[in-house]
Scaffold this motif. Structure first.
Motif, PDB file in Angstrom:
ATOM      1  N   ALA A 254      -3.449   3.696  -6.624  1.00 38.62           N
ATOM      2  CA  ALA A 254      -3.304   2.779  -5.483  1.00 38.62           C
ATOM      3  C   ALA A 254      -3.655   1.346  -5.891  1.00 38.62           C
ATOM      4  O   ALA A 254      -2.939   0.393  -5.559  1.00 38.62           O
ATOM      5  CB  ALA A 254      -4.190   3.247  -4.327  1.00 38.62           C
ATOM      6  N   LEU A 255      -4.769   1.205  -6.637  1.00 43.04           N
ATOM      7  CA  LEU A 255      -5.154  -0.123  -7.109  1.00 43.04           C
ATOM      8  C   LEU A 255      -4.083  -0.716  -8.021  1.00 43.04           C
ATOM      9  O   LEU A 255      -3.794  -1.919  -7.974  1.00 43.04           O
ATOM     10  CB  LEU A 255      -6.492  -0.041  -7.852  1.00 43.04           C
ATOM     11  CG  LEU A 255      -7.719   0.274  -6.993  1.00 43.04           C
ATOM     12  CD1 LEU A 255      -8.946   0.496  -7.874  1.00 43.04           C
ATOM     13  CD2 LEU A 255      -7.983  -0.858  -5.995  1.00 43.04           C
ATOM     14  N   GLY A 256      -3.471   0.125  -8.845  1.00 39.26           N
ATOM     15  CA  GLY A 256      -2.425  -0.346  -9.734  1.00 39.26           C
ATOM     16  C   GLY A 256      -1.217  -0.862  -8.978  1.00 39.26           C
ATOM     17  O   GLY A 256      -0.667  -1.930  -9.316  1.00 39.26           O
ATOM     18  N   GLN A 257      -0.790  -0.128  -7.955  1.00 42.95           N
ATOM     19  CA  GLN A 257       0.379  -0.565  -7.176  1.00 42.95           C
ATOM     20  C   GLN A 257       0.109  -1.898  -6.478  1.00 42.95           C
ATOM     21  O   GLN A 257       0.970  -2.797  -6.463  1.00 42.95           O
ATOM     22  CB  GLN A 257       0.751   0.499  -6.133  1.00 42.95           C
ATOM     23  CG  GLN A 257       1.184   1.834  -6.705  1.00 42.95           C
ATOM     24  CD  GLN A 257       2.601   1.815  -7.245  1.00 42.95           C
ATOM     25  OE1 GLN A 257       3.158   0.769  -7.557  1.00 42.95           O
ATOM     26  NE2 GLN A 257       3.193   2.990  -7.373  1.00 42.95           N
ATOM     27  N   PHE A 258      -1.074  -2.031  -5.895  1.00 41.21           N
ATOM     28  CA  PHE A 258      -1.384  -3.284  -5.186  1.00 41.21           C
ATOM     29  C   PHE A 258      -1.539  -4.452  -6.165  1.00 41.21           C
ATOM     30  O   PHE A 258      -1.260  -5.600  -5.810  1.00 41.21           O
ATOM     31  CB  PHE A 258      -2.631  -3.118  -4.328  1.00 41.21           C
ATOM     32  CG  PHE A 258      -2.401  -2.264  -3.103  1.00 41.21           C
ATOM     33  CD1 PHE A 258      -1.442  -2.606  -2.168  1.00 41.21           C
ATOM     34  CD2 PHE A 258      -3.130  -1.096  -2.904  1.00 41.21           C
ATOM     35  CE1 PHE A 258      -1.208  -1.816  -1.041  1.00 41.21           C
ATOM     36  CE2 PHE A 258      -2.915  -0.299  -1.784  1.00 41.21           C
ATOM     37  CZ  PHE A 258      -1.956  -0.660  -0.858  1.00 41.21           C
ATOM     38  N   SER A 259      -1.962  -4.158  -7.406  1.00 38.41           N
ATOM     39  CA  SER A 259      -2.023  -5.225  -8.417  1.00 38.41           C
ATOM     40  C   SER A 259      -0.621  -5.729  -8.749  1.00 38.41           C
ATOM     41  O   SER A 259      -0.405  -6.936  -8.907  1.00 38.41           O
ATOM     42  CB  SER A 259      -2.698  -4.700  -9.693  1.00 38.41           C
ATOM     43  OG  SER A 259      -4.044  -4.362  -9.457  1.00 38.41           O
ATOM     44  N   LEU A 260       0.347  -4.816  -8.844  1.00 37.84           N
ATOM     45  CA  LEU A 260       1.727  -5.224  -9.087  1.00 37.84           C
ATOM     46  C   LEU A 260       2.283  -6.030  -7.920  1.00 37.84           C
ATOM     47  O   LEU A 260       3.154  -6.883  -8.098  1.00 37.84           O
ATOM     48  CB  LEU A 260       2.615  -3.997  -9.312  1.00 37.84           C
ATOM     49  CG  LEU A 260       2.345  -3.146 -10.563  1.00 37.84           C
ATOM     50  CD1 LEU A 260       3.276  -1.942 -10.591  1.00 37.84           C
ATOM     51  CD2 LEU A 260       2.525  -3.965 -11.825  1.00 37.84           C
ATOM     52  N   GLY A 261       1.776  -5.747  -6.720  1.00 39.71           N
ATOM     53  CA  GLY A 261       2.295  -6.396  -5.521  1.00 39.71           C
ATOM     54  C   GLY A 261       1.645  -7.717  -5.175  1.00 39.71           C
ATOM     55  O   GLY A 261       2.030  -8.354  -4.186  1.00 39.71           O
ATOM     56  N   LEU A 262       0.658  -8.173  -5.966  1.00 35.42           N
ATOM     57  CA  LEU A 262       0.013  -9.458  -5.667  1.00 35.42           C
ATOM     58  C   LEU A 262       1.028 -10.595  -5.811  1.00 35.42           C
ATOM     59  O   LEU A 262       1.643 -10.759  -6.863  1.00 35.42           O
ATOM     60  CB  LEU A 262      -1.156  -9.699  -6.626  1.00 35.42           C
ATOM     61  CG  LEU A 262      -2.448  -8.919  -6.347  1.00 35.42           C
ATOM     62  CD1 LEU A 262      -3.464  -9.189  -7.462  1.00 35.42           C
ATOM     63  CD2 LEU A 262      -3.038  -9.320  -4.999  1.00 35.42           C
ATOM     64  N   PRO A 263       1.236 -11.392  -4.772  1.00 40.38           N
ATOM     65  CA  PRO A 263       2.187 -12.501  -4.857  1.00 40.38           C
ATOM     66  C   PRO A 263       1.857 -13.437  -6.017  1.00 40.38           C
ATOM     67  O   PRO A 263       0.686 -13.713  -6.285  1.00 40.38           O
ATOM     68  CB  PRO A 263       2.023 -13.211  -3.506  1.00 40.38           C
ATOM     69  CG  PRO A 263       1.485 -12.160  -2.590  1.00 40.38           C
ATOM     70  CD  PRO A 263       0.602 -11.290  -3.442  1.00 40.38           C
ATOM     71  N   HIS A 264       2.871 -13.910  -6.716  1.00 38.52           N
ATOM     72  CA  HIS A 264       2.656 -14.729  -7.896  1.00 38.52           C
ATOM     73  C   HIS A 264       1.888 -16.008  -7.587  1.00 38.52           C
ATOM     74  O   HIS A 264       1.098 -16.473  -8.419  1.00 38.52           O
ATOM     75  CB  HIS A 264       3.997 -15.074  -8.546  1.00 38.52           C
ATOM     76  CG  HIS A 264       4.626 -13.903  -9.234  1.00 38.52           C
ATOM     77  ND1 HIS A 264       5.840 -13.986  -9.883  1.00 38.52           N
ATOM     78  CD2 HIS A 264       4.220 -12.610  -9.391  1.00 38.52           C
ATOM     79  CE1 HIS A 264       6.150 -12.807 -10.408  1.00 38.52           C
ATOM     80  NE2 HIS A 264       5.191 -11.961 -10.109  1.00 38.52           N
ATOM     81  N   HIS A 265       2.108 -16.587  -6.401  1.00 36.79           N
ATOM     82  CA  HIS A 265       1.421 -17.846  -6.117  1.00 36.79           C
ATOM     83  C   HIS A 265      -0.073 -17.642  -5.865  1.00 36.79           C
ATOM     84  O   HIS A 265      -0.834 -18.602  -5.874  1.00 36.79           O
ATOM     85  CB  HIS A 265       2.077 -18.567  -4.925  1.00 36.79           C
ATOM     86  CG  HIS A 265       1.943 -17.851  -3.615  1.00 36.79           C
ATOM     87  ND1 HIS A 265       2.834 -16.880  -3.213  1.00 36.79           N
ATOM     88  CD2 HIS A 265       1.016 -17.959  -2.622  1.00 36.79           C
ATOM     89  CE1 HIS A 265       2.478 -16.432  -2.007  1.00 36.79           C
ATOM     90  NE2 HIS A 265       1.383 -17.071  -1.642  1.00 36.79           N
TER      91      HIS A 265
ATOM     92  N   ILE B  12      -1.882 -15.780  -7.914  1.00 35.08           N
ATOM     93  CA  ILE B  12      -2.469 -15.590  -9.244  1.00 35.08           C
ATOM     94  C   ILE B  12      -1.711 -16.433 -10.264  1.00 35.08           C
ATOM     95  O   ILE B  12      -1.436 -15.975 -11.373  1.00 35.08           O
ATOM     96  CB  ILE B  12      -2.431 -14.098  -9.642  1.00 35.08           C
ATOM     97  CG1 ILE B  12      -1.028 -13.524  -9.407  1.00 35.08           C
ATOM     98  CG2 ILE B  12      -3.464 -13.297  -8.889  1.00 35.08           C
ATOM     99  CD1 ILE B  12      -0.841 -12.113  -9.932  1.00 35.08           C
ATOM    100  N   SER B  13      -1.373 -17.639  -9.900  1.00 34.90           N
ATOM    101  CA  SER B  13      -0.559 -18.504 -10.745  1.00 34.90           C
ATOM    102  C   SER B  13      -1.147 -18.610 -12.155  1.00 34.90           C
ATOM    103  O   SER B  13      -2.324 -18.911 -12.335  1.00 34.90           O
ATOM    104  CB  SER B  13      -0.467 -19.898 -10.120  1.00 34.90           C
ATOM    105  OG  SER B  13       0.340 -20.737 -10.912  1.00 34.90           O
ATOM    106  N   GLY B  14      -0.302 -18.323 -13.136  1.00 34.19           N
ATOM    107  CA  GLY B  14      -0.732 -18.350 -14.526  1.00 34.19           C
ATOM    108  C   GLY B  14      -1.219 -17.012 -15.045  1.00 34.19           C
ATOM    109  O   GLY B  14      -1.377 -16.830 -16.250  1.00 34.19           O
ATOM    110  N   TYR B  15      -1.476 -16.061 -14.145  1.00 34.66           N
ATOM    111  CA  TYR B  15      -1.995 -14.744 -14.552  1.00 34.66           C
ATOM    112  C   TYR B  15      -1.055 -13.627 -14.109  1.00 34.66           C
ATOM    113  O   TYR B  15      -1.462 -12.466 -14.023  1.00 34.66           O
ATOM    114  CB  TYR B  15      -3.384 -14.514 -13.957  1.00 34.66           C
ATOM    115  CG  TYR B  15      -4.428 -15.475 -14.480  1.00 34.66           C
ATOM    116  CD1 TYR B  15      -5.110 -15.209 -15.665  1.00 34.66           C
ATOM    117  CD2 TYR B  15      -4.699 -16.658 -13.806  1.00 34.66           C
ATOM    118  CE1 TYR B  15      -6.058 -16.092 -16.157  1.00 34.66           C
ATOM    119  CE2 TYR B  15      -5.641 -17.559 -14.293  1.00 34.66           C
ATOM    120  CZ  TYR B  15      -6.317 -17.271 -15.465  1.00 34.66           C
ATOM    121  OH  TYR B  15      -7.250 -18.154 -15.958  1.00 34.66           O
TER     122      TYR B  15
END
Length: 492
Positions: free
Chosen positions: A101-112, A114-117
Motif C-alpha cells: 500500500a505504501l509503495g502504491q501511494f509513493s508512485l501516486g505522489l504528484p510530481h509537483h 516532490i519536485s526534483g525527487y
C-alpha cells in the motif's frame, strides 16, 4: 480441514476460502492496476509533451518492466522462508500488504509535491511493492491449501475459485484505472492511487475477519507445526528429505522450467502487447476510442467465461482427464496459437502504418492465452501444495514463483528488442520476429513436456493419480519418523 479453522462451509467449501478469495481479489486489483499503466506512465512525456509520466524511451521502459515484474515473483522465495520459519503466514500477509500500500501511494505522489525527487520516489515505491509482494504472495496461496486435509478432492476446485478472485480483481483494475486516468486527463498517478486504495481494502478484510473464519491457520510458522506433528524437539528444517519428498520436489522444479517458458510469452501482455495496442491497433468504435488499458481486462474477462467450461471439461473427462504435465503442454500449445494471431495482426499493418491492425487480433490472442493460463496456473498452484513437504511448503511456493520471475524478466527483455527507433516499419519487423520466435519456442517446449509426462507422474508418488496415495503417505511418514529418531540419537 485444519481443526484450527471454522467448520462452517459455503457452496461446499470452508468460509475461510471466500475471505482469502476476496483478500486476493483486492491485492490483485492493486497489482494489475499498476501493471496496466506502468509502461504507459514511463513513456508518457515522450509521446505527450506536458504529460504526467517520466519520459523514458520505449526500450528502457520495457527493461524496467522486465526487472520489476520479475522481482515481483522472485521475492516470494524469501517471503516464503520467513513465513515458514519466523513470521507465520498471517503476519507475513499483514506486513507485506502494508508495504505494498505504501509503495502504491509513493508512485501516486504528484510530481509537483516532490519536485526534483520524482525518480527517487518512483524507485522507493517499486521497492515497497516488490518487498511487500514477496511476503504476501506465497503465503495467501499456502493458506488456501491449509484449509483442506490431505486427499481432499475439493482442493483443486478451491484453487479454481481462488483463481477467479485473482482475475476478478484484474478485470476490474484495468477498467477502473483506465477510466480514472482518462477522467483526470491522462494523469497515470491517479491510477496508482486507485491501486493503493485496493490494497488497503485487502488489508482491512484480513484484519476484520481472519481470526473468525481462519482460526489459527497461518498464525504459526509451518516449520514449528512440522515439529509438533513429528512430536520431536528437533529442528524440522534439519531433517533430511526422504526419497518420496525428493522426487516430488524434482517434479516441482522441472515443471517450473516449462512454466517460465509459458510466462515469458504470456507476460508480453503488459509490455509489448500494451505498446502494440497503443501504436499499431485501430481502437476506434465509431467516434469513440477504446482506452489502451482496457485491453488488459480481456484476459480476466475470458477467465470468467472459460473457467467453468474448462473445469466442466476436466470433470467430464473422468479417468481420461489429462495429468498436470499434459495440461502444461496444452497450455504451451494455446500460447503458440495466440501468437499466430498476433503475427497476423502485424502483417495487417501497412508500410506507412496508416492502416492499423484490427482489435479482433488482440482479442483472439488473449482468448487463447487465457485457455493456456487456465491449463497451467491454477493447476500449478494446487500441484505445489500437494507435492511440497509441510515444513517447506511456503518456501516451495516461493520457489514456484521464482520460475514466474524468470518468465517475467525474460518477457520484458525479449519485448525490449522492439528497440526505440523512430522508423515504425523497423519496429514492426522486430515485433514480428519476437512473436514468431515465442510461438516456435512454445511449440518445442510443449512437445518435450508431453513426452516427459509419464515419468513426472511416477515421481509424484500417487499425489497426482490418487493411486496408492495412502500407502505413499504411510511410507513418507515412516521415513520422517525414522529420520527424526536418528537425528535425536545423533544430537545426544
Amino acid at each position: 480441514m485444519s481443526p484450527a479453522a471454522t467448520d462452517k462451509t459455503f457452496l461446499g467449501h470452508p468460509q475461510g476460502l471466500y475471505l482469502l478469495f476476496t483478500t486476493e481479489l483486492w491485492e490483485r486489483f492493486s497489482y494489475y492496476a499498476m501493471r496496466a499503466i506502468l509502461v504507459l506512465y514511463l513513456v508518457d512525456k515522450v509521446r505527450n509533451e506536458g504529460g504526467y509520466g517520466l519520459g523514458w524511451d520505449q526500450d528502457d521502459a520495457l527493461r524496467l518492466y522486465a526487472a520489476f515484474t520479475g522481482l515481483f515473483y522472485l521475492t516470494p522465495l524469501f517471503g516464503g522462508w520467513l513465513a515458514d520459519n519466523v513470521l507465520g503466514q498471517r503476519k507475513a500477509i499483514y506486513l507485506g500488504g502494508t508495504l505494498m500500500a505504501l509503495g502504491q501511494f509513493s508512485l501516486g505522489l504528484p510530481h509537483h509535491w516532490i519536485s526534483g525527487y520524482e525518480t527517487v520516489m518512483f524507485y522507493l515505491g517499486l521497492a515497497g511493492l516488490v518487498l511487500g509482494n514477496g511476503l504476501f504472495k506465497p503465503n495467501i496461496s499456502t493458506m488456501v491449501g491449509d484449509l483442506y486435509p490431505k486427499g481432499d478432492h475439493r482442493r483443486d476446485g478451491a484453487f479454481t475459485i481462488f483463481y477467479m478472485g485473482i482475475n476478478l480483481g484484474a478485470f476490474l483494475s484495468a477498467i477502473v484505472v483506465g477510466t480514472v486516468v482518462r477522467y483526470f486527463d491522462g494523469d497515470y498517478q491517479a491510477g496508482f492511487v486507485c491501486a493503493g486504495i485496493g490494497m488497503l481494502l485487502s488489508l482491512l478484510l484480513q484484519f476484520l475477519f481472519a481470526q473468525k473464519l481462519l482460526g489459527d491457520i497461518g498464525t504459526l510458522p509451518s516449520a514449528k507445526l512440522e515439529r509438533l506433528k513429528l512430536g520431536q524437539q528437533i529442528s524440522a528444517q534439519k531433517t533430511p528429505l526422504t526419497k518420496v519428498e525428493r522426487d516430488r520436489i524434482k517434479v516441482i522444479l522441472i515443471m517450473g522450467m516449462f512454466t517460465a517458458i509459458f510466462w515469458a510469452g504470456f507476460e508480453q501482455a503488459g509490455g509489448l502487447f500494451n505498446l502494440f495496442a497503443l501504436n499499431f491497433t485501430d481502437r476506434m468504435i465509431g467516434d469513440w476510442e477504446v482506452p489502451t488499458e482496457w485491453f488488459q481486462s480481456l484476459n480476466s474477462l475470458f477467465i470468467f467465461i472459460l473457467a467453468p467450461i474448462v473445469a466442466s471439461v476436466w470433470i467430464r473427462c473422468g479417468e481420461r482427464e489429462p495429468n498436470s504435465p499434459v495440461k502444461f503442454a496444452m497450455a504451451l500449445g494455446f500460447l503458440a496459437i495466440g501468437f499466430l494471431f498476433m503475427i497476423a495482426a502485424v502483417l495487417q499493418v501497412d508500410e506507412s502504418t496508416s492502416a492499423k491492425a484490427s482489435m479482433l487480433w488482440l482479442v483472439a490472442a488473449y482468448f487463447f492465452h487465457t485457455l493456456g493460463e487456465l491449463s497451467l496456473s491454477p493447476i500449478g498452484l494446487s500441484m505445489v501444495t500437494k507435492l511440497a513437504p509441510l515444513r517447506l511448503i511456503s518456501l516451495m511456493m516461493g520457489s514456484w514463483f521464482v520460475f514466474t520471475f524468470i518468465g517475467n524478466y525474460t518477457a520484458g527483455m525479449v519485448g525490449s528488442l522492439i528497440g526505440n527507433s523512430d522508423d515504425q516499419n523497423m519496429q514492426l519487423n522486430n515485433v514480428l520476429a519476437i512473436f514468431a520466435g515465442i510461438a516456435i519456442a512454445a511449440v518445442i517446449a510443449g512437445i518435450i513436456l508431453h513426452f516427459m509426462a509419464d515419468k513426472l507422474v511416477d515421481w509424484m508418488h500417487g499425489a497426482e493419480t490418487n493411486l496408492h496415495t495412502r500407502r505413499e503417505e504411510e511410507v513418507l511418514e515412516q521415513e520422517l519418523a525414522v529420520t527424526a529418531t536418528h537425528e535425536v540419537i545423533n544430537k545426544h
